[in-house]
Scaffold this active site. Structure first.
Site, PDB file in Angstrom:
ATOM      1  N   LYS A 177     -25.391  58.802 137.800  1.00  0.00           N
ATOM      2  CA  LYS A 177     -26.790  59.230 137.897  1.00  0.00           C
ATOM      3  C   LYS A 177     -27.347  58.611 139.168  1.00  0.00           C
ATOM      4  O   LYS A 177     -27.709  57.428 139.202  1.00  0.00           O
ATOM      5  CB  LYS A 177     -27.559  58.727 136.676  1.00  0.00           C
ATOM      6  CG  LYS A 177     -28.772  59.546 136.272  1.00  0.00           C
ATOM      7  CD  LYS A 177     -29.817  59.728 137.334  1.00  0.00           C
ATOM      8  CE  LYS A 177     -30.780  58.567 137.448  1.00  0.00           C
ATOM      9  NZ  LYS A 177     -31.783  58.752 138.537  1.00  0.00           N
ATOM     10  N   GLU A 252     -26.822  44.497 139.138  1.00  0.00           N
ATOM     11  CA  GLU A 252     -27.047  43.942 140.482  1.00  0.00           C
ATOM     12  C   GLU A 252     -28.502  44.232 140.817  1.00  0.00           C
ATOM     13  O   GLU A 252     -28.872  45.378 141.060  1.00  0.00           O
ATOM     14  CB  GLU A 252     -26.065  44.585 141.458  1.00  0.00           C
ATOM     15  CG  GLU A 252     -25.880  43.779 142.710  1.00  0.00           C
ATOM     16  CD  GLU A 252     -26.875  44.162 143.786  1.00  0.00           C
ATOM     17  OE1 GLU A 252     -27.982  43.576 143.794  1.00  0.00           O
ATOM     18  OE2 GLU A 252     -26.549  45.046 144.584  1.00  0.00           O
ATOM     19  N   CYS A 286     -30.688  44.871 148.921  1.00  0.00           N
ATOM     20  CA  CYS A 286     -30.696  43.878 147.841  1.00  0.00           C
ATOM     21  C   CYS A 286     -30.385  42.488 148.386  1.00  0.00           C
ATOM     22  O   CYS A 286     -30.946  41.503 147.938  1.00  0.00           O
ATOM     23  CB  CYS A 286     -29.724  44.258 146.741  1.00  0.00           C
ATOM     24  SG  CYS A 286     -28.133  44.780 147.363  1.00  0.00           S
ATOM     25  N   GLU A 383     -39.350  39.922 145.436  1.00  0.00           N
ATOM     26  CA  GLU A 383     -38.586  40.832 146.302  1.00  0.00           C
ATOM     27  C   GLU A 383     -39.548  41.906 146.812  1.00  0.00           C
ATOM     28  O   GLU A 383     -40.084  42.689 146.022  1.00  0.00           O
ATOM     29  CB  GLU A 383     -37.447  41.470 145.500  1.00  0.00           C
ATOM     30  CG  GLU A 383     -36.572  42.361 146.365  1.00  0.00           C
ATOM     31  CD  GLU A 383     -35.375  42.915 145.610  1.00  0.00           C
ATOM     32  OE1 GLU A 383     -35.569  43.496 144.529  1.00  0.00           O
ATOM     33  OE2 GLU A 383     -34.255  42.774 146.127  1.00  0.00           O
TER      34      GLU A 383
HETATM   35  P1  NDP Z   1     -35.287  51.347 139.787  1.00  0.00           P
HETATM   36  O1  NDP Z   1     -34.589  50.116 139.388  1.00  0.00           O
HETATM   37  O2  NDP Z   1     -36.258  51.905 138.824  1.00  0.00           O
HETATM   38  O3  NDP Z   1     -34.224  52.500 140.140  1.00  0.00           O
HETATM   39  C1  NDP Z   1     -32.833  52.284 140.267  1.00  0.00           C
HETATM   40  C2  NDP Z   1     -32.068  53.354 139.525  1.00  0.00           C
HETATM   41  O4  NDP Z   1     -32.376  53.299 138.135  1.00  0.00           O
HETATM   42  C3  NDP Z   1     -32.433  54.781 139.954  1.00  0.00           C
HETATM   43  O5  NDP Z   1     -31.281  55.605 139.887  1.00  0.00           O
HETATM   44  C4  NDP Z   1     -33.441  55.178 138.905  1.00  0.00           C
HETATM   45  O6  NDP Z   1     -33.582  56.572 138.790  1.00  0.00           O
HETATM   46  C5  NDP Z   1     -32.808  54.575 137.673  1.00  0.00           C
HETATM   47  N1  NDP Z   1     -33.716  54.401 136.545  1.00  0.00           N
HETATM   48  C6  NDP Z   1     -35.070  54.278 136.554  1.00  0.00           C
HETATM   49  N2  NDP Z   1     -35.546  54.130 135.299  1.00  0.00           N
HETATM   50  C7  NDP Z   1     -34.476  54.148 134.475  1.00  0.00           C
HETATM   51  C8  NDP Z   1     -34.299  54.033 133.075  1.00  0.00           C
HETATM   52  N3  NDP Z   1     -35.349  53.870 132.248  1.00  0.00           N
HETATM   53  N4  NDP Z   1     -33.062  54.096 132.565  1.00  0.00           N
HETATM   54  C9  NDP Z   1     -31.998  54.246 133.367  1.00  0.00           C
HETATM   55  N5  NDP Z   1     -32.081  54.386 134.706  1.00  0.00           N
HETATM   56  C10 NDP Z   1     -33.316  54.325 135.260  1.00  0.00           C
HETATM   57  O7  NDP Z   1     -35.958  51.043 141.207  1.00  0.00           O
HETATM   58  P2  NDP Z   1     -37.076  51.863 142.003  1.00  0.00           P
HETATM   59  O8  NDP Z   1     -36.437  52.950 142.738  1.00  0.00           O
HETATM   60  O9  NDP Z   1     -38.189  52.235 141.066  1.00  0.00           O
HETATM   61  O10 NDP Z   1     -37.608  50.754 143.035  1.00  0.00           O
HETATM   62  C11 NDP Z   1     -38.539  49.768 142.628  1.00  0.00           C
HETATM   63  C12 NDP Z   1     -38.145  48.395 143.157  1.00  0.00           C
HETATM   64  O11 NDP Z   1     -36.845  48.061 142.696  1.00  0.00           O
HETATM   65  C13 NDP Z   1     -38.031  48.263 144.677  1.00  0.00           C
HETATM   66  O12 NDP Z   1     -39.256  47.991 145.259  1.00  0.00           O
HETATM   67  C14 NDP Z   1     -37.069  47.119 144.825  1.00  0.00           C
HETATM   68  O13 NDP Z   1     -37.761  45.897 144.737  1.00  0.00           O
HETATM   69  C15 NDP Z   1     -36.156  47.251 143.624  1.00  0.00           C
HETATM   70  N6  NDP Z   1     -34.873  47.884 143.973  1.00  0.00           N
HETATM   71  C16 NDP Z   1     -33.789  47.086 144.139  1.00  0.00           C
HETATM   72  C17 NDP Z   1     -32.576  47.631 144.510  1.00  0.00           C
HETATM   73  C18 NDP Z   1     -31.370  46.763 144.724  1.00  0.00           C
HETATM   74  O14 NDP Z   1     -30.484  47.143 145.483  1.00  0.00           O
HETATM   75  N7  NDP Z   1     -31.261  45.654 144.050  1.00  0.00           N
HETATM   76  C19 NDP Z   1     -32.409  49.061 144.761  1.00  0.00           C
HETATM   77  C20 NDP Z   1     -33.611  49.837 144.518  1.00  0.00           C
HETATM   78  C21 NDP Z   1     -34.785  49.246 144.159  1.00  0.00           C
HETATM   79  P3  NDP Z   1     -34.783  57.314 139.573  1.00  0.00           P
HETATM   80  O15 NDP Z   1     -34.904  56.667 140.913  1.00  0.00           O
HETATM   81  O16 NDP Z   1     -34.316  58.712 139.653  1.00  0.00           O
HETATM   82  O17 NDP Z   1     -36.016  57.112 138.741  1.00  0.00           O
END
Ligand code: NDP
Length: 481
Positions: A177, A252, A286, A383
């Site tokens: 996903k 992660e 990250c 972060e």
């Molecule tokens: P999320 O953690 O929400 O998104 C990461 C993944 O999880 C996406 O594929 C998202 O899908 C999916 N997801 C979201 N909600 C659910 C759920 N309830 N169940 C299962 N999967 C889910 O991050 P965001 O994109 O909202 O970003 C917000 C913050 O997260 C950023 O500002 C940053 O601080 C952090 N982040 C950290 C990352 C890292 O590499 N550690 C990467 C990305 C974000 P979808 O996007 O389609 O909703």
């Protein structure tokens, strides 16, 4: 940038198909705000179909393959990624706003993951265990079964490579996903995997919203392992869902990684790393080195040199390949600007300038260096996930360790010092999954186990270590007298 496949379809059981609801979501180019494609809004029924296809693959051709055969498919896939490198880089750049050079680097990493795990597939062995008279005891490393992979938008290709690469090498069947903001290269990868000869159902891709497709994947009882990269809040939800079905989960979750600069550091060598670790991918990394801890004597000199570097950074639409592109979305830009509103003017030590003529609808944020901020301040603790770094002075080694370990995270840390004893001491004392001595990031490090402690998550991906994470160990005790 026109993909060679129809991005509004899902990839399930080796075939392209529309999602059950028939609904689609827009793909927005972060450089200018224009819609460039539509992706499927996958949901529970699609996830269920994908899990069924993956289960059938395990019971069929895919499950019957030898480790060497799986490895050969990954090696062919690696070559196909390289053959399509420019198309993939252009696609990623338009989809997530990555400057082209950085997108090309991600393609190279994806190919390298497939190569590494292709080569490793038939090198994973069990062991024999000395036991009582009359017994032969050995262990088997077996795939979990169907694995669920939830991928963020910041490094889609790299994270697909490290997680899907290791899962396929060890014989799992995957349901992926991708983040709704970053689906194109995930779909392209599935098509290249098909071309490489991966049997139907071994890799399925279901784009959609996290709360719909993502949540359905984490809740599905047919999924036997979950791999998640993203925010702490969503990671927590994924772990709770995993607990409901009693499945292992790799999380992660990012960090607030310190780069520690001692007075005896080679500043000329350190400077490019210090800055790049904060602005690469517009800080949406990250493992961003977002906290720079500097020994007090060096503080003003380093602040001035970093300010000079940051002011000179070029910022442009992703296709123009400057050092910094736009953030992935208007939402991410608002998050980062919200953090910056907390900073007083005297806390902004340096700020790059947005050039004239950037497209109106783009999500641009000029890189910033913050200072005069206590180590406990939210700007030094949370972060931010944008091109924002904070400079924090420390007195001595003890103080440096205290501040470095003083957040809830623990993903990566670096030490810049000429003192070998200090390097070794800090490597042991720092709370992190990776420690870099006089470098940062080690050029991506496909071979290097990666993951965090504390709120940065748990479990390891990358390197050979990931092969253990994607397998379960069976002990066989044969009594033969
Ligand atoms: P999320 O953690 O929400 O998104 C990461 C993944 O999880 C996406 O594929 C998202 O899908 C999916 N997801 C979201 N909600 C659910 C759920 N309830 N169940 C299962 N999967 C889910 O991050 P965001 O994109 O909202 O970003 C917000 C913050 O997260 C950023 O500002 C940053 O601080 C952090 N982040 C950290 C990352 C890292 O590499 N550690 C990467 C990305 C974000 P979808 O996007 O389609 O909703």
């Amino acid at each position: 940038m026109t993909p060679w496949f129809d991005p509004s379809l899902l990839f399930i059981d080796g075939q392209w198909r529309a999602c059950a609801s028939g609904e689609t979501l827009p793909v927005v180019n972060p450089s200018n705000g224009e819609d460039i494609a539509r992706i499927a809004r996958g949901g529970g029924a699609d996830v269920d179909a994908a899990v069924k296809a993956a289960t059938a693959a395990l019971e069929g051709d895919w499950g019957a393959m030898t480790a060497a055969e799986r490895g050969r498919i990954l090696l062919r896939l690696s070559q196909l990624v390289l053959d399509n490198a420019e198309a993939l880089a252009q696609m990623e750049s338009a989809d997530v706003g990555k400057p082209l050079t950085q997108a090309r680097g991600d393609v190279t990493a994806l190919a390298r993951y497939c190569e590494f795990y292709g080569g490793a597939a038939d090198k994973l062995t069990g062991e024999t265990i000395p036991f009582q008279q009359g017994f032969t005891v050995y262990t088997l490393r077996e795939p979990h079964g169907v694995t669920g992979h939830i991928i963020p938008w910041n490094y889609p290709m790299q994270i697909i490579g490290r997680s899907i690469g290791a899962a396929l090498a060890t014989g799992n069947a995957c349901v992926l996903k991708p983040a709704e903001e970053a689906c194109l290269t995930a779909l392209a990868f599935a098509d290249l995997a098909r071309q490489a000869g991966l049997p139907a159902g071994a890799l399925n891709v279901v784009p959609g919203l996290g709360a719909e497709a993502g949540a359905a994947l984490t809740a599905h009882p047919g999924v036997r392992h979950l791999s998640f990269t993203g925010s702490v809040a969503t990671g927590r939800r994924v772990q709770i869902a995993a607990a409901e079905n009693i499945v292992p989960v790799t999380l992660e979750l990012g960090g607030k990684s310190p780069q520690i600069v001692f007075g005896d550091a080679d500043l000329d060598k350190a400077l490019p790393f210090l800055v790049n670790a904060g602005i690469q991918n517009a800080g949406q990394t990250c493992s961003a080195g977002s906290r720079i801890l500097v020994q007090r004597d060096l503080h003003d000199d380093l602040a001035a040199r970093m300010a000079e570097e940051i002011s000179a950074l070029t910022i442009a639409p992703a296709g123009e390949d400057a050092r910094v592109g736009p953030l992935v979305s208007a939402r991410q830009k608002a998050i980062v600007e919200g953090f910056l509103e907390q900073a007083r003017p005297d806390q902004i030590l340096a700020r790059a300038e947005l050039p004239e003529g950037l497209p109106e609808g783009g999500n641009y944020v000029a890189p910033v260096l913050l200072g005069n901020i206590g180590a406990e301040h939210p700007l030094a603790q949370d972060e931010i996930f944008g091109p924002v770094q904070v400079l924090i002075p420390f007195e001595d080694e003890e103080d440096a360790v205290r501040i470095a370990n003083g957040t809830k995270f623990g993903l990566v840390a670096s030490v810049w010092s000429a003192d070998g004893g200090r390097q070794m001491r800090l490597a042991k004392r720092l709370k992190a999954g990776q420690v870099f001595l006089n470098n940062y990031g080690a050029a991506g490090g496909v071979e290097l186990p990666f993951g965090g402690v504390g709120h940065s998550g748990h479990g390891r991906e990358k390197g050979f270590e990931a092969l253990y994470a994607f397998t379960t160990l069976k002990t066989v005790a044969a009594h033969h007298g």
